[in-house]
Design a protein around this motif. Structure first.
Motif, PDB file in Angstrom:
ATOM      1  N   GLN A  68      15.636   3.566  -0.618  1.00 29.19           N
ATOM      2  CA  GLN A  68      16.509   2.888  -1.579  1.00 29.19           C
ATOM      3  C   GLN A  68      17.087   1.612  -0.987  1.00 29.19           C
ATOM      4  O   GLN A  68      17.052   0.555  -1.605  1.00 29.19           O
ATOM      5  CB  GLN A  68      17.643   3.824  -2.033  1.00 29.19           C
ATOM      6  CG  GLN A  68      18.733   3.148  -2.848  1.00 29.19           C
ATOM      7  CD  GLN A  68      18.244   2.497  -4.129  1.00 29.19           C
ATOM      8  OE1 GLN A  68      17.198   2.842  -4.665  1.00 29.19           O
ATOM      9  NE2 GLN A  68      18.997   1.540  -4.637  1.00 29.19           N
ATOM     10  N   ARG A  69      17.586   1.694   0.239  1.00 29.03           N
ATOM     11  CA  ARG A  69      18.231   0.540   0.872  1.00 29.03           C
ATOM     12  C   ARG A  69      17.262  -0.618   1.061  1.00 29.03           C
ATOM     13  O   ARG A  69      17.576  -1.772   0.800  1.00 29.03           O
ATOM     14  CB  ARG A  69      18.827   0.966   2.219  1.00 29.03           C
ATOM     15  CG  ARG A  69      19.546  -0.110   2.986  1.00 29.03           C
ATOM     16  CD  ARG A  69      20.115   0.366   4.316  1.00 29.03           C
ATOM     17  NE  ARG A  69      19.089   0.895   5.205  1.00 29.03           N
ATOM     18  CZ  ARG A  69      18.932   2.172   5.506  1.00 29.03           C
ATOM     19  NH1 ARG A  69      19.744   3.082   4.994  1.00 29.03           N
ATOM     20  NH2 ARG A  69      17.969   2.570   6.313  1.00 29.03           N
ATOM     21  N   GLU A  70      16.037  -0.313   1.508  1.00 24.95           N
ATOM     22  CA  GLU A  70      15.101  -1.369   1.871  1.00 24.95           C
ATOM     23  C   GLU A  70      14.103  -1.711   0.776  1.00 24.95           C
ATOM     24  O   GLU A  70      13.494  -2.787   0.829  1.00 24.95           O
ATOM     25  CB  GLU A  70      14.367  -0.959   3.148  1.00 24.95           C
ATOM     26  CG  GLU A  70      15.329  -0.818   4.318  1.00 24.95           C
ATOM     27  CD  GLU A  70      14.647  -0.390   5.599  1.00 24.95           C
ATOM     28  OE1 GLU A  70      13.512  -0.842   5.842  1.00 24.95           O
ATOM     29  OE2 GLU A  70      15.262   0.390   6.353  1.00 24.95           O
ATOM     30  N   ALA A  71      13.908  -0.822  -0.192  1.00 19.42           N
ATOM     31  CA  ALA A  71      12.896  -1.083  -1.217  1.00 19.42           C
ATOM     32  C   ALA A  71      13.406  -0.879  -2.636  1.00 19.42           C
ATOM     33  O   ALA A  71      12.669  -1.121  -3.584  1.00 19.42           O
ATOM     34  CB  ALA A  71      11.676  -0.182  -0.977  1.00 19.42           C
ATOM     35  N   ARG A  72      14.628  -0.404  -2.787  1.00 19.57           N
ATOM     36  CA  ARG A  72      15.232  -0.152  -4.109  1.00 19.57           C
ATOM     37  C   ARG A  72      14.403   0.842  -4.925  1.00 19.57           C
ATOM     38  O   ARG A  72      14.260   0.729  -6.139  1.00 19.57           O
ATOM     39  CB  ARG A  72      15.430  -1.452  -4.880  1.00 19.57           C
ATOM     40  CG  ARG A  72      16.155  -2.562  -4.144  1.00 19.57           C
ATOM     41  CD  ARG A  72      17.559  -2.225  -3.782  1.00 19.57           C
ATOM     42  NE  ARG A  72      18.427  -2.314  -4.942  1.00 19.57           N
ATOM     43  CZ  ARG A  72      19.730  -2.464  -4.890  1.00 19.57           C
ATOM     44  NH1 ARG A  72      20.313  -2.541  -3.727  1.00 19.57           N
ATOM     45  NH2 ARG A  72      20.444  -2.512  -5.968  1.00 19.57           N
ATOM     46  N   ARG A  98       5.503  -2.674  -1.822  1.00 18.58           N
ATOM     47  CA  ARG A  98       5.358  -3.360  -0.532  1.00 18.58           C
ATOM     48  C   ARG A  98       6.456  -2.935   0.433  1.00 18.58           C
ATOM     49  O   ARG A  98       6.198  -2.589   1.586  1.00 18.58           O
ATOM     50  CB  ARG A  98       5.390  -4.883  -0.740  1.00 18.58           C
ATOM     51  CG  ARG A  98       5.245  -5.669   0.576  1.00 18.58           C
ATOM     52  CD  ARG A  98       5.670  -7.124   0.441  1.00 18.58           C
ATOM     53  NE  ARG A  98       7.083  -7.212   0.095  1.00 18.58           N
ATOM     54  CZ  ARG A  98       7.559  -7.867  -0.947  1.00 18.58           C
ATOM     55  NH1 ARG A  98       6.763  -8.538  -1.767  1.00 18.58           N
ATOM     56  NH2 ARG A  98       8.852  -7.891  -1.201  1.00 18.58           N
ATOM     57  N   ASP A  99       7.699  -2.924  -0.056  1.00 14.67           N
ATOM     58  CA  ASP A  99       8.825  -2.588   0.806  1.00 14.67           C
ATOM     59  C   ASP A  99       8.837  -1.102   1.173  1.00 14.67           C
ATOM     60  O   ASP A  99       9.194  -0.743   2.299  1.00 14.67           O
ATOM     61  CB  ASP A  99      10.143  -3.003   0.149  1.00 14.67           C
ATOM     62  CG  ASP A  99      10.242  -4.527  -0.009  1.00 14.67           C
ATOM     63  OD1 ASP A  99       9.490  -5.255   0.677  1.00 14.67           O
ATOM     64  OD2 ASP A  99      11.067  -4.985  -0.821  1.00 14.67           O
ATOM     65  N   CYS A 100       8.437  -0.217   0.250  1.00 13.05           N
ATOM     66  CA  CYS A 100       8.309   1.213   0.569  1.00 13.05           C
ATOM     67  C   CYS A 100       7.245   1.406   1.642  1.00 13.05           C
ATOM     68  O   CYS A 100       7.421   2.191   2.581  1.00 13.05           O
ATOM     69  CB  CYS A 100       7.944   2.030  -0.668  1.00 13.05           C
ATOM     70  SG  CYS A 100       9.300   2.335  -1.803  1.00 13.05           S
ATOM     71  N   GLY A 101       6.147   0.686   1.516  1.00 10.48           N
ATOM     72  CA  GLY A 101       5.084   0.774   2.507  1.00 10.48           C
ATOM     73  C   GLY A 101       5.566   0.373   3.890  1.00 10.48           C
ATOM     74  O   GLY A 101       5.196   0.989   4.894  1.00 10.48           O
ATOM     75  N   ALA A 102       6.416  -0.640   3.961  1.00  9.75           N
ATOM     76  CA  ALA A 102       6.947  -1.074   5.255  1.00  9.75           C
ATOM     77  C   ALA A 102       7.841   0.004   5.870  1.00  9.75           C
ATOM     78  O   ALA A 102       7.782   0.252   7.079  1.00  9.75           O
ATOM     79  CB  ALA A 102       7.731  -2.383   5.091  1.00  9.75           C
ATOM     80  N   VAL A 103       8.652   0.678   5.044  1.00 10.90           N
ATOM     81  CA  VAL A 103       9.510   1.756   5.540  1.00 10.90           C
ATOM     82  C   VAL A 103       8.656   2.911   6.052  1.00 10.90           C
ATOM     83  O   VAL A 103       8.876   3.423   7.155  1.00 10.90           O
ATOM     84  CB  VAL A 103      10.472   2.256   4.431  1.00 10.90           C
ATOM     85  CG1 VAL A 103      11.187   3.538   4.848  1.00 10.90           C
ATOM     86  CG2 VAL A 103      11.477   1.175   4.069  1.00 10.90           C
ATOM     87  N   VAL A 104       7.665   3.327   5.271  1.00  8.68           N
ATOM     88  CA  VAL A 104       6.792   4.437   5.663  1.00  8.68           C
ATOM     89  C   VAL A 104       6.030   4.082   6.944  1.00  8.68           C
ATOM     90  O   VAL A 104       5.913   4.905   7.857  1.00  8.68           O
ATOM     91  CB  VAL A 104       5.833   4.807   4.513  1.00  8.68           C
ATOM     92  CG1 VAL A 104       4.746   5.759   4.972  1.00  8.68           C
ATOM     93  CG2 VAL A 104       6.613   5.409   3.348  1.00  8.68           C
ATOM     94  N   GLU A 105       5.542   2.876   7.038  1.00 12.11           N
ATOM     95  CA  GLU A 105       4.810   2.450   8.238  1.00 12.11           C
ATOM     96  C   GLU A 105       5.714   2.486   9.464  1.00 12.11           C
ATOM     97  O   GLU A 105       5.320   2.984  10.519  1.00 12.11           O
ATOM     98  CB  GLU A 105       4.240   1.040   8.039  1.00 12.11           C
ATOM     99  CG  GLU A 105       3.419   0.550   9.204  1.00 12.11           C
ATOM    100  CD  GLU A 105       2.171   1.364   9.467  1.00 12.11           C
ATOM    101  OE1 GLU A 105       1.831   1.555  10.650  1.00 12.11           O
ATOM    102  OE2 GLU A 105       1.534   1.818   8.497  1.00 12.11           O
ATOM    103  N   ARG A 106       6.926   1.971   9.343  1.00 12.75           N
ATOM    104  CA  ARG A 106       7.847   1.924  10.473  1.00 12.75           C
ATOM    105  C   ARG A 106       8.258   3.328  10.939  1.00 12.75           C
ATOM    106  O   ARG A 106       8.320   3.608  12.130  1.00 12.75           O
ATOM    107  CB  ARG A 106       9.093   1.127  10.099  1.00 12.75           C
ATOM    108  CG  ARG A 106      10.046   0.935  11.272  1.00 12.75           C
ATOM    109  CD  ARG A 106      11.297   0.151  10.903  1.00 12.75           C
ATOM    110  NE  ARG A 106      12.214   0.968  10.130  1.00 12.75           N
ATOM    111  CZ  ARG A 106      12.563   0.749   8.873  1.00 12.75           C
ATOM    112  NH1 ARG A 106      12.077  -0.275   8.212  1.00 12.75           N
ATOM    113  NH2 ARG A 106      13.396   1.540   8.247  1.00 12.75           N
TER     114      ARG A 106
END
Length: 181
Positions: A68-72, A98-106
């Motif tokens: 939620q914080r990083e990808a809403r 895109r932003d959810c993917g970045a969180v999951v990747e990290r």
């Protein structure tokens, strides 16, 4: 309380082989019988005040809060979409995905379980783990050693969720209310 514990254990077992091994050992051990003592034999111990427990938070909520914080993510999932065109939804979804993917990747660095391309013929290991391979189609009494890869699967190469440091009152808060002054 037990539901939160069950969810925490589930995600820890899912993403950590060591935790899974320890839980399996604990589940296989027979429960120790509780000692029985008569009241006359039991010494009276002074009760010490319990040390305050650190605030607990489910790792699932920590992940959801990061999404939620990083990808809403919750904002788009909870938004009534009837008033928007497909183009507007697609444009908003592109950024969220895109932003959810970045969180999951990290946090998890996912990799394919099987490296071959989807559609390729693969050989199944003789004693394959059903947690790593799901057989579909014409599955007989005895599984064949070859099959067509429909989906390569995903596995986490790490699980690095941030530790919760907030208060007990905020442990279930996914995203705090925003107030402009």
């Amino acid at each position: 309380m037990r539901i939160v514990l069950a969810l925490r254990v589930f995600f820890r077992v899912l993403f950590s082989g060591e935790v899974a091994r320890r839980v399996a050992l604990a589940l296989d051990e027979p429960a120790a019988p509780e000692p029985k003592a008569s009241l006359a034999e039991t010494p009276r111990a002074e009760k010490k005040p319990a040390a305050p427990k650190p605030a607990a938070r489910s790792e699932a909520l920590t992940l959801l809060a990061a999404l939620q914080r990083e990808a809403r993510l919750l904002d788009i999932v909870r938004e009534p979409l009837a008033q928007y065109s497909d183009a507007q939804i697609g444009a908003a979804a592109r950024d969220v995905l895109r932003d959810c993917g970045a969180v999951v990747e990290r946090m998890f660095a996912p990799q394919a379980v099987v490296e071959q391309e989807e559609g390729a013929q693969i050989d199944l290991p003789k004693d394959f783990d059903a947690g790593c391979y799901r057989l579909t189609g014409n599955v007989g009494a005895e599984a064949a050693g070859k099959g067509k890869l429909v989906h390569h699967g995903w596995k986490a190469t790490r699980c690095e969720l941030p530790s919760w440091s907030g208060s007990g009152d905020a442990a279930l808060v996914i995203a705090p209310a925003e107030v402009e002054l």
